[in-house]
Design a protein around this motif. Structure first.
Motif, PDB file in Angstrom:
ATOM      1  N   VAL A  77      42.996  46.978  37.673  1.00 54.26           N
ATOM      2  CA  VAL A  77      42.449  45.594  37.730  1.00 54.26           C
ATOM      3  C   VAL A  77      43.028  44.642  38.370  1.00 54.26           C
ATOM      4  O   VAL A  77      44.287  44.630  38.277  1.00 54.26           O
ATOM      5  CB  VAL A  77      42.056  45.156  36.129  1.00 54.26           C
ATOM      6  N   ILE A  78      42.460  43.918  39.279  1.00 52.59           N
ATOM      7  CA  ILE A  78      43.291  43.050  40.223  1.00 52.59           C
ATOM      8  C   ILE A  78      42.396  41.871  40.195  1.00 52.59           C
ATOM      9  O   ILE A  78      40.925  41.919  40.292  1.00 52.59           O
ATOM     10  CB  ILE A  78      43.437  43.399  41.598  1.00 52.59           C
ATOM     11  N   TYR A  79      42.725  40.353  39.861  1.00 49.18           N
ATOM     12  CA  TYR A  79      41.955  39.349  40.282  1.00 49.18           C
ATOM     13  C   TYR A  79      42.436  38.638  41.407  1.00 49.18           C
ATOM     14  O   TYR A  79      43.577  38.241  41.742  1.00 49.18           O
ATOM     15  CB  TYR A  79      42.185  38.372  39.064  1.00 49.18           C
ATOM     16  N   ASN A  80      41.625  38.374  42.425  1.00 47.61           N
ATOM     17  CA  ASN A  80      41.960  37.448  43.538  1.00 47.61           C
ATOM     18  C   ASN A  80      41.496  36.004  43.386  1.00 47.61           C
ATOM     19  O   ASN A  80      40.340  35.649  43.187  1.00 47.61           O
ATOM     20  CB  ASN A  80      41.090  38.082  44.786  1.00 47.61           C
ATOM     21  N   GLU A  81      42.595  35.298  43.292  1.00 48.39           N
ATOM     22  CA  GLU A  81      42.421  33.759  42.873  1.00 48.39           C
ATOM     23  C   GLU A  81      41.588  33.107  43.986  1.00 48.39           C
ATOM     24  O   GLU A  81      40.550  32.020  43.497  1.00 48.39           O
ATOM     25  CB  GLU A  81      43.715  33.105  42.385  1.00 48.39           C
ATOM     26  N   THR A  82      41.793  33.379  45.226  1.00 49.63           N
ATOM     27  CA  THR A  82      41.171  32.363  46.359  1.00 49.63           C
ATOM     28  C   THR A  82      39.678  32.826  46.416  1.00 49.63           C
ATOM     29  O   THR A  82      38.970  32.016  46.782  1.00 49.63           O
ATOM     30  CB  THR A  82      41.938  32.862  47.698  1.00 49.63           C
ATOM     31  N   THR A  83      39.302  34.189  46.019  1.00 50.56           N
ATOM     32  CA  THR A  83      37.875  34.245  46.399  1.00 50.56           C
ATOM     33  C   THR A  83      37.307  34.241  44.947  1.00 50.56           C
ATOM     34  O   THR A  83      36.078  34.411  44.688  1.00 50.56           O
ATOM     35  CB  THR A  83      37.688  35.927  46.850  1.00 50.56           C
ATOM     36  N   GLY A  84      37.830  34.293  43.799  1.00 47.96           N
ATOM     37  CA  GLY A  84      37.553  34.431  42.492  1.00 47.96           C
ATOM     38  C   GLY A  84      36.816  35.680  42.230  1.00 47.96           C
ATOM     39  O   GLY A  84      35.743  35.733  41.616  1.00 47.96           O
ATOM     40  N   THR A  85      37.212  36.908  42.783  1.00 43.62           N
ATOM     41  CA  THR A  85      36.754  38.070  42.562  1.00 43.62           C
ATOM     42  C   THR A  85      37.626  38.930  41.838  1.00 43.62           C
ATOM     43  O   THR A  85      38.807  39.022  42.106  1.00 43.62           O
ATOM     44  CB  THR A  85      36.498  38.850  43.914  1.00 43.62           C
ATOM     45  N   ILE A  86      36.772  39.698  41.011  1.00 40.37           N
ATOM     46  CA  ILE A  86      37.856  40.889  40.184  1.00 40.37           C
ATOM     47  C   ILE A  86      37.479  42.214  40.555  1.00 40.37           C
ATOM     48  O   ILE A  86      36.257  42.427  40.972  1.00 40.37           O
ATOM     49  CB  ILE A  86      37.532  40.684  38.626  1.00 40.37           C
ATOM     50  N   TYR A  87      38.417  43.114  40.885  1.00 34.42           N
ATOM     51  CA  TYR A  87      38.323  44.302  41.313  1.00 34.42           C
ATOM     52  C   TYR A  87      38.668  45.274  40.219  1.00 34.42           C
ATOM     53  O   TYR A  87      40.052  45.169  39.618  1.00 34.42           O
ATOM     54  CB  TYR A  87      39.302  44.537  42.632  1.00 34.42           C
ATOM     55  N   LEU A  88      37.953  46.027  39.973  1.00 39.76           N
ATOM     56  CA  LEU A  88      37.937  46.985  38.809  1.00 39.76           C
ATOM     57  C   LEU A  88      38.041  48.573  39.377  1.00 39.76           C
ATOM     58  O   LEU A  88      37.080  48.741  39.931  1.00 39.76           O
ATOM     59  CB  LEU A  88      37.030  46.812  37.884  1.00 39.76           C
ATOM     60  N   ALA A  89      38.879  49.205  38.767  1.00 39.40           N
ATOM     61  CA  ALA A  89      38.880  50.672  38.969  1.00 39.40           C
ATOM     62  C   ALA A  89      38.888  51.221  37.325  1.00 39.40           C
ATOM     63  O   ALA A  89      39.746  51.092  36.737  1.00 39.40           O
ATOM     64  CB  ALA A  89      39.857  51.453  39.806  1.00 39.40           C
ATOM     65  N   VAL A 136      41.403  59.126  32.584  1.00 31.77           N
ATOM     66  CA  VAL A 136      40.570  58.607  33.608  1.00 31.77           C
ATOM     67  C   VAL A 136      40.516  59.918  34.782  1.00 31.77           C
ATOM     68  O   VAL A 136      41.641  60.484  35.072  1.00 31.77           O
ATOM     69  CB  VAL A 136      41.142  57.587  34.636  1.00 31.77           C
ATOM     70  N   LYS A 137      39.172  60.371  34.824  1.00 30.66           N
ATOM     71  CA  LYS A 137      38.989  61.504  35.822  1.00 30.66           C
ATOM     72  C   LYS A 137      38.682  60.987  37.100  1.00 30.66           C
ATOM     73  O   LYS A 137      37.822  60.321  37.309  1.00 30.66           O
ATOM     74  CB  LYS A 137      38.012  62.478  35.152  1.00 30.66           C
ATOM     75  N   GLU A 138      39.017  61.684  38.286  1.00 33.55           N
ATOM     76  CA  GLU A 138      38.530  61.458  39.375  1.00 33.55           C
ATOM     77  C   GLU A 138      37.146  61.681  39.870  1.00 33.55           C
ATOM     78  O   GLU A 138      36.400  60.867  40.468  1.00 33.55           O
ATOM     79  CB  GLU A 138      39.414  62.472  40.321  1.00 33.55           C
ATOM     80  N   ALA A 139      36.552  62.303  39.064  1.00 33.21           N
ATOM     81  CA  ALA A 139      35.051  62.739  39.390  1.00 33.21           C
ATOM     82  C   ALA A 139      34.270  61.588  38.906  1.00 33.21           C
ATOM     83  O   ALA A 139      32.842  61.190  39.288  1.00 33.21           O
ATOM     84  CB  ALA A 139      34.494  64.125  38.685  1.00 33.21           C
ATOM     85  N   THR A 140      34.448  60.943  38.018  1.00 36.99           N
ATOM     86  CA  THR A 140      33.698  59.795  37.400  1.00 36.99           C
ATOM     87  C   THR A 140      34.452  58.323  37.398  1.00 36.99           C
ATOM     88  O   THR A 140      34.213  57.583  36.808  1.00 36.99           O
ATOM     89  CB  THR A 140      33.692  60.101  35.692  1.00 36.99           C
ATOM     90  N   LEU A 141      35.531  58.350  38.438  1.00 40.33           N
ATOM     91  CA  LEU A 141      36.007  57.178  38.588  1.00 40.33           C
ATOM     92  C   LEU A 141      35.354  56.143  39.787  1.00 40.33           C
ATOM     93  O   LEU A 141      34.833  56.760  40.740  1.00 40.33           O
ATOM     94  CB  LEU A 141      37.547  57.568  39.465  1.00 40.33           C
ATOM     95  N   VAL A 142      35.019  55.041  39.201  1.00 37.54           N
ATOM     96  CA  VAL A 142      34.503  54.144  40.017  1.00 37.54           C
ATOM     97  C   VAL A 142      34.990  52.853  40.271  1.00 37.54           C
ATOM     98  O   VAL A 142      35.837  52.579  39.587  1.00 37.54           O
ATOM     99  CB  VAL A 142      32.860  53.571  39.396  1.00 37.54           C
ATOM    100  N   VAL A 143      34.915  52.199  41.284  1.00 37.22           N
ATOM    101  CA  VAL A 143      35.638  50.851  41.777  1.00 37.22           C
ATOM    102  C   VAL A 143      34.464  49.920  42.097  1.00 37.22           C
ATOM    103  O   VAL A 143      33.462  50.019  42.579  1.00 37.22           O
ATOM    104  CB  VAL A 143      36.283  51.140  43.365  1.00 37.22           C
ATOM    105  N   ARG A 144      34.803  48.584  41.424  1.00 34.78           N
ATOM    106  CA  ARG A 144      33.697  47.699  41.262  1.00 34.78           C
ATOM    107  C   ARG A 144      34.507  46.329  41.777  1.00 34.78           C
ATOM    108  O   ARG A 144      35.704  46.220  41.268  1.00 34.78           O
ATOM    109  CB  ARG A 144      33.296  47.570  40.006  1.00 34.78           C
ATOM    110  N   ASN A 145      33.595  45.279  42.115  1.00 34.70           N
ATOM    111  CA  ASN A 145      33.994  44.159  42.403  1.00 34.70           C
ATOM    112  C   ASN A 145      32.984  43.077  41.978  1.00 34.70           C
ATOM    113  O   ASN A 145      31.650  43.160  42.575  1.00 34.70           O
ATOM    114  CB  ASN A 145      34.778  43.920  43.952  1.00 34.70           C
ATOM    115  N   LEU A 146      33.162  41.855  41.538  1.00 39.56           N
ATOM    116  CA  LEU A 146      32.318  41.026  41.114  1.00 39.56           C
ATOM    117  C   LEU A 146      32.965  39.603  41.134  1.00 39.56           C
ATOM    118  O   LEU A 146      34.261  39.637  40.882  1.00 39.56           O
ATOM    119  CB  LEU A 146      31.746  41.170  39.472  1.00 39.56           C
ATOM    120  N   ARG A 147      32.246  38.701  41.495  1.00 36.87           N
ATOM    121  CA  ARG A 147      32.679  37.300  41.485  1.00 36.87           C
ATOM    122  C   ARG A 147      32.728  36.652  40.297  1.00 36.87           C
ATOM    123  O   ARG A 147      31.718  37.102  39.478  1.00 36.87           O
ATOM    124  CB  ARG A 147      32.022  36.442  42.384  1.00 36.87           C
TER     125      ARG A 147
END
Length: 121
Positions: free
Chosen positions: A46-58, A10-21
């Motif tokens: 990767v983190i999943y928030n159960e209360t909002t149903g959202t996945i957070y990805l880096a 994982v390189k800092e220059a091409t790192l992205v953070v995404r969140n989707l329900r």
């Protein structure tokens, strides 16, 4: 942050953070889903928030894209939430991921160097 503070590959220059329900995630498939996504090469977190149903990805967009992650999500019986905003974000994320990948593979040229075969006198 530097490249040393991320997972290997994982390189800092091409790192992205995404969140989707997501839909279809429950107690039975959430742990297996998160574990499999976390093992993919290029994932930084990767983190999943159960209360909002959202996945957070880096992740490093030069190694993995959102389509590959979505395949894993569907494999475990879940899916991307079916609403206008989530589809808009998903399309934008895919466009940016492809742009990052294309730019990472591009070899820059210099217009100041002489053409091949020409000799300096």
């Amino acid at each position: 942050m530097s490249d040393f503070e991320h997972r290997p590959g994982v390189k800092e220059a091409t790192l992205v953070v995404r969140n989707l329900r997501l839909t279809g995630v429950d107690n039975k498939n959430s742990e297996a889903l998160m574990a499999e996504i976390d093992k993919l090469f290029g994932i930084d977190g990767v983190i999943y928030n159960e209360t909002t149903g959202t996945i957070y990805l880096a992740y490093d967009a030069s190694h993995i894209n959102l389509e590959g992650i979505e395949e894993v999500i569907r494999k475990h019986g879940a899916n991307i939430h079916d609403d206008w905003w989530t589809h808009t974000k998903e399309s934008y994320y895919q466009f940016v991921d492809q742009n990052i990948k294309d730019n990472a593979e591009h070899q820059p040229q210099s217009c100041h160097k002489p053409p091949p075969g020409s000799k300096k006198n």
